[in-house]
Design an enzyme around this catalytic site. Sequence first.
Site, mmCIF file in Angstrom:
data_model
loop_
_atom_site.group_PDB
_atom_site.id
_atom_site.type_symbol
_atom_site.label_atom_id
_atom_site.label_comp_id
_atom_site.label_asym_id
_atom_site.label_seq_id
_atom_site.Cartn_x
_atom_site.Cartn_y
_atom_site.Cartn_z
ATOM 1 C CE1 TYR A 1 47.527 46.212 42.399
ATOM 2 C CE2 TYR A 1 45.942 44.411 42.588
ATOM 3 C CZ TYR A 1 46.455 45.496 41.887
ATOM 4 O OH TYR A 1 45.895 45.857 40.692
ATOM 5 C CG ASN B 1 51.861 39.283 58.323
ATOM 6 O OD1 ASN B 1 51.870 39.694 57.163
ATOM 7 N ND2 ASN B 1 51.237 38.170 58.687
ATOM 8 C CB ALA C 1 42.935 38.135 54.049
ATOM 9 C CE1 TYR D 1 40.795 35.126 50.028
ATOM 10 C CE2 TYR D 1 39.635 34.603 47.995
ATOM 11 C CZ TYR D 1 40.164 35.532 48.868
ATOM 12 O OH TYR D 1 40.067 36.873 48.576
#
Length: 328
Positions: free
Chosen positions: A11, A32, A75, A141
């Site tokens: 995004y 990826n 990430a 996270y």
Amino acid sequence: MSILVTGGAGYIGSVTVERLQAVGESVVVLDNLDRGHREAVTRETPLYHGRVGDRALIAKIATEHIIESCVHFAALAYVGESVEKPEKYFENNVEQGIAFLGSLLAAGVRRFVFSSTAATYGEPERTPIDEDCRQWPKNPYGWSKLIMERLLDSYDTAHGLKFASLRYFNAAGATERRGEHHDPETHLIPIVLAAAAGESAEVPVFGHDYPTPDGTAIRDYIHVADLADAHIRALEYLRKGGNSDFVNLGSGDGYSVLEVIETARRVTKREIRIRKEARRAGDPARLVADSAKARRVLGWKPAMSDLASIIGSAWDWKTRNPRGYVSR
Ligand SMILES: NC(=O)c1ccc[n+]([C@@H]2O[C@H](COP(=O)([O-])OP(=O)(O)OC[C@H]3O[C@@H](n4cnc5c(N)ncnc54)[C@H](O)[C@@H]3O)[C@@H](O)[C@H]2O)c1
């Protein structure tokens, strides 16, 4: 000379690639495609399909392009998933992050812009949140991002890696061609717009008894194009020899969940029903950035981040792309 953008099919990464190219920068994307979309990257943009932790791949990219700096978006970024599968987050965001930094240093790259997050602050000790607030994340996270920040600081001291660690608040909105498509979607604005489009019956609103004017939680929303602009400024800052630094990226304005929903009703002219739910554990009442440092250090100030513009741009993109990106 090219800028390596990891996560450039995601995004915020894809919007930043679009903006970098618009100002004449040469960009190479590494993704990826685990959470990104092939379509979000133009066919003309070199795209390497692989993991940031793949040292051989990074060495290959560095032989095929002259990489002068890196913007690292790649990430995993779901808070809930990180609580259930912390090992996945530490492997992807930290273990691969260490390998990646090693590969970049080996390739002679010394400028690095990092996607950090307001989640590194956890429950804020004061609000608005400035960069000196204590960082104590509430989930794996957030920890994976904070560990990367500590690594970057040590790599500057040891290896002269100059970095800008940008702590985003809530990215939202779209450009004409690129928007937000996560599956599952956990961000409020796309969830609200899905309800406006009739894709869901109602929006669950968690917590109505917070100490805020309407009782719902307050967050800081920042237009994705403003975020992209901040990355361009951060690269310029590093190119001019700026010192490594940590910078909040938020609008400095807070909107409650009910204000977001009311604005979406106005912008979309659709009915949006809500369902009242109890507070979620660990959700603070108010998360709003003090964004003075971004103005001071990067000369950045958000231009498109009023709530109606953010929601209007996201709705336009959704109207044109009702299924989001079709490719994975
Ligand atoms: N969206 C937000 O509001 C927000 C807020 C704070 C911080 N951030 C951070 O900003 C960055 C981008 O967020 P986003 O919303 O665009 O996420 P996203 O999931 O849309 O994009 C991330 C991209 O990285 C790729 N990726 C993930 N791990 C990878 C790996 N090991 N190797 C190669 N590619 C990999 C994914 O396929 C995806 O395309 C993330 O680092 C996120 O933690 C986002």
